[in-house]
Design an enzyme around this catalytic site. Sequence first.
Site, PDB file in Angstrom:
ATOM      1  N   ASP A  81      -0.613   4.145   7.798  1.00 28.28           N
ATOM      2  CA  ASP A  81      -0.858   2.711   7.658  1.00 28.28           C
ATOM      3  C   ASP A  81       0.447   1.959   7.878  1.00 28.28           C
ATOM      4  O   ASP A  81       1.538   2.550   7.938  1.00 28.28           O
ATOM      5  CB  ASP A  81      -1.434   2.414   6.260  1.00 28.28           C
ATOM      6  CG  ASP A  81      -2.021   1.014   6.169  1.00 28.28           C
ATOM      7  OD1 ASP A  81      -2.137   0.339   7.209  1.00 28.28           O
ATOM      8  OD2 ASP A  81      -2.358   0.594   5.044  1.00 28.28           O
ATOM      9  N   LYS A  82       0.289   0.631   7.991  1.00 25.31           N
ATOM     10  CA  LYS A  82       1.460  -0.248   8.119  1.00 25.31           C
ATOM     11  C   LYS A  82       1.269  -1.401   7.149  1.00 25.31           C
ATOM     12  O   LYS A  82       0.144  -1.810   6.874  1.00 25.31           O
ATOM     13  CB  LYS A  82       1.526  -0.662   9.550  1.00 25.31           C
ATOM     14  CG  LYS A  82       2.111  -1.875  10.192  1.00 25.31           C
ATOM     15  CD  LYS A  82       2.271  -3.207   9.690  1.00 25.31           C
ATOM     16  CE  LYS A  82       1.160  -4.177   9.708  1.00 25.31           C
ATOM     17  NZ  LYS A  82       1.512  -5.588   9.519  1.00 25.31           N
ATOM     18  N   HIS A  83       2.363  -1.908   6.607  1.00 27.03           N
ATOM     19  CA  HIS A  83       2.285  -3.099   5.754  1.00 27.03           C
ATOM     20  C   HIS A  83       3.486  -3.976   6.057  1.00 27.03           C
ATOM     21  O   HIS A  83       4.577  -3.480   6.335  1.00 27.03           O
ATOM     22  CB  HIS A  83       2.285  -2.683   4.280  1.00 27.03           C
ATOM     23  CG  HIS A  83       1.702  -3.727   3.385  1.00 27.03           C
ATOM     24  ND1 HIS A  83       0.358  -3.815   3.113  1.00 27.03           N
ATOM     25  CD2 HIS A  83       2.273  -4.758   2.709  1.00 27.03           C
ATOM     26  CE1 HIS A  83       0.118  -4.831   2.300  1.00 27.03           C
ATOM     27  NE2 HIS A  83       1.282  -5.427   2.045  1.00 27.03           N
ATOM     28  N   SER A  84       3.247  -5.283   6.012  1.00 26.73           N
ATOM     29  CA  SER A  84       4.342  -6.224   6.287  1.00 26.73           C
ATOM     30  C   SER A  84       4.789  -6.864   4.980  1.00 26.73           C
ATOM     31  O   SER A  84       3.981  -7.041   4.063  1.00 26.73           O
ATOM     32  CB  SER A  84       3.823  -7.289   7.259  1.00 26.73           C
ATOM     33  OG  SER A  84       4.571  -8.482   7.142  1.00 26.73           O
ATOM     34  N   THR A 121      -3.783 -11.103   5.463  1.00 26.35           N
ATOM     35  CA  THR A 121      -4.746 -10.456   6.373  1.00 26.35           C
ATOM     36  C   THR A 121      -6.196 -10.660   5.921  1.00 26.35           C
ATOM     37  O   THR A 121      -7.082 -10.908   6.726  1.00 26.35           O
ATOM     38  CB  THR A 121      -4.409  -8.954   6.454  1.00 26.35           C
ATOM     39  OG1 THR A 121      -3.084  -8.834   6.974  1.00 26.35           O
ATOM     40  CG2 THR A 121      -5.363  -8.198   7.356  1.00 26.35           C
ATOM     41  N   ARG A 169       1.471 -14.439  -8.637  1.00 29.36           N
ATOM     42  CA  ARG A 169       2.758 -14.679  -7.956  1.00 29.36           C
ATOM     43  C   ARG A 169       2.594 -15.705  -6.839  1.00 29.36           C
ATOM     44  O   ARG A 169       3.481 -16.522  -6.594  1.00 29.36           O
ATOM     45  CB  ARG A 169       3.291 -13.352  -7.366  1.00 29.36           C
ATOM     46  CG  ARG A 169       3.795 -12.385  -8.435  1.00 29.36           C
ATOM     47  CD  ARG A 169       3.998 -10.989  -7.857  1.00 29.36           C
ATOM     48  NE  ARG A 169       5.020 -10.950  -6.855  1.00 29.36           N
ATOM     49  CZ  ARG A 169       4.968 -10.186  -5.743  1.00 29.36           C
ATOM     50  NH1 ARG A 169       3.937  -9.385  -5.525  1.00 29.36           N
ATOM     51  NH2 ARG A 169       5.944 -10.221  -4.872  1.00 29.36           N
ATOM     52  N   SER A 184       4.550  -4.034  -5.448  1.00 33.14           N
ATOM     53  CA  SER A 184       3.269  -4.525  -4.939  1.00 33.14           C
ATOM     54  C   SER A 184       2.863  -3.737  -3.691  1.00 33.14           C
ATOM     55  O   SER A 184       1.735  -3.239  -3.585  1.00 33.14           O
ATOM     56  CB  SER A 184       3.404  -6.025  -4.620  1.00 33.14           C
ATOM     57  OG  SER A 184       2.327  -6.482  -3.860  1.00 33.14           O
ATOM     58  N   LYS A 188      -0.014  -0.211  -3.565  1.00 29.62           N
ATOM     59  CA  LYS A 188      -1.222  -0.224  -2.717  1.00 29.62           C
ATOM     60  C   LYS A 188      -1.197   0.938  -1.728  1.00 29.62           C
ATOM     61  O   LYS A 188      -2.185   1.624  -1.499  1.00 29.62           O
ATOM     62  CB  LYS A 188      -1.290  -1.525  -1.894  1.00 29.62           C
ATOM     63  CG  LYS A 188      -1.716  -2.739  -2.685  1.00 29.62           C
ATOM     64  CD  LYS A 188      -2.041  -3.908  -1.775  1.00 29.62           C
ATOM     65  CE  LYS A 188      -0.854  -4.628  -1.197  1.00 29.62           C
ATOM     66  NZ  LYS A 188      -0.095  -5.454  -2.121  1.00 29.62           N
ATOM     67  N   LYS A 189      -0.044   1.126  -1.110  1.00 32.63           N
ATOM     68  CA  LYS A 189       0.036   2.115  -0.032  1.00 32.63           C
ATOM     69  C   LYS A 189      -0.013   3.542  -0.592  1.00 32.63           C
ATOM     70  O   LYS A 189      -0.601   4.432   0.015  1.00 32.63           O
ATOM     71  CB  LYS A 189       1.305   1.887   0.803  1.00 32.63           C
ATOM     72  CG  LYS A 189       1.364   0.501   1.444  1.00 32.63           C
ATOM     73  CD  LYS A 189       0.308   0.259   2.495  1.00 32.63           C
ATOM     74  CE  LYS A 189      -0.622  -0.858   2.200  1.00 32.63           C
ATOM     75  NZ  LYS A 189      -1.540  -1.201   3.303  1.00 32.63           N
TER      76      LYS A 189
HETATM   77  N1  URA Z   1       2.941  -7.951   0.628  1.00 32.10           N
HETATM   78  C1  URA Z   1       2.469  -7.455  -0.546  1.00 32.10           C
HETATM   79  O1  URA Z   1       1.470  -6.744  -0.568  1.00 32.10           O
HETATM   80  N2  URA Z   1       3.126  -7.759  -1.670  1.00 32.10           N
HETATM   81  C2  URA Z   1       4.219  -8.534  -1.705  1.00 32.10           C
HETATM   82  O2  URA Z   1       4.768  -8.752  -2.770  1.00 32.10           O
HETATM   83  C3  URA Z   1       4.712  -9.051  -0.471  1.00 32.10           C
HETATM   84  C4  URA Z   1       4.044  -8.737   0.694  1.00 32.10           C
END
Ligand code: URA
Length: 444
Positions: A81-84, A121, A169, A184, A188-189
């Site tokens: 996966d990828k996360h930004s 997203t 937040r 955070s 999730k990842k």
């Molecule tokens: N993406 C996230 O899931 N959490 C953050 O705190 C910033 C970007």
Amino acid sequence: MIPQRLIASKRAGEEIDPAEFRSFLAGYLDGRVEDSQMAAFLMAVCFNGLGDKELAVLVDAMIRSGESLDRDAGPPGPRVDKHSTGGVGDKVSLPLAPLAAEMGMVVPMISGRGLGHTGGTLDKLESIPGFETRISLERFHAVLRDTGCAMIGQTREIAPLDRRLYALRDVTATVASLPLITASIMSKKLAETLDGLVLDVKVGSGAFLSSAEEARALAEAMVRVGASRGLEVTAVLSAMDRPLGRAVGHGLEVEEAVECLSGGGPEDLRELTVELAAEMALAGGLAASLDEGRGAAEALLASGAALERFCRMVSAQGGDPGFVASGRGLPAAPLQRPVLAARAGVVAAVEPRELGYALVALGGGRTRQDQEIDPRAGFRLEVQVGQEVEEGRPLAVVHGAGEDRIAAAERAVAGAFRIAESADTDGLPLILERLSASENSRLG
Ligand code: URA
């Protein structure tokens, strides 16, 4: 555990006892700690940070607050996966997930909603009529088996603590903190049970942590958390000193993602999507080099195969992909107004943060946790940094509803553009650097 005592400790910069911290976090989920107390704590973390042990407690509590995905319930294949870390106009996940699936990866993507001045997203996907991001884990796995990719948010079952903290937040200006972003994203990842993770860490005035040094420290922290839990993480530092692509706003960004999936769209969006797909392929053992991964990704965008995969995912998650072929069906704004250049010159900057907050004010983001957003609201940028403009030339088009909101957005968008005699810089290179636990290379 007395919440106000723990908050006062963090406010004073002291280290919190792990047991007390766990009880505070559990208390937030079971109602012993209220939103106001958690918001005060988060603000104290923004100022004073968290130590390594405290960060480990937070990551652990966030993962354990829900379930982790069962890889046996998904299809076989490398799970990547990828996360930004969050940007303006950053719609990369939309083309990237189906592209990576088309390349042979399994992509169980848990994404977020808008956060601060950045878009999310999930909100973008929900501008597709019928698209459901709140699906059961059983259905999520079924979509994953059918299409190789599925996109949901944090739920009551997966990362519920991140779900609550994330929403809080968003509206309390407590996003910009290295440990909070790290926990955070990584919670999730890690709950996705992956073989590899690629992080797109944004650098520049539109990023939560703007400087290259801060972004690198964030990347290193996330790579370390991954390594400590057996997950190989690669971080790519990419430019967020200007918006990504031309579209900012949910429905408009979906349209642009489809352009990218059709082999077109803005060059920066395509280049970053291809680069991240290549990194994912490398992480998943599906490419022997980044060049090989780039070649495969480009071919699948050009052939329309990734677009077809996107349409299958949209259908599988309840959406109507008809808009892809017809160009109609996404929510369209009743008002569209050009913002004109007040003088001739060169576009020296397009401030992403200003545009991001303008979108929130236009209804495309939240100022309260429970707010609905307007998927029609957004901006289409007509010029880029470095381009010469005549006085009166459209810089951008505002899409939205409500005369007052549109007028305010026009002023905000005009303020985001800096027109000068000449551009003093070309801006950051799109891709600055890559980092991983095993190697650390600087690009550009
Ligand atoms: N993406 C996230 O899931 N959490 C953050 O705190 C910033 C970007």
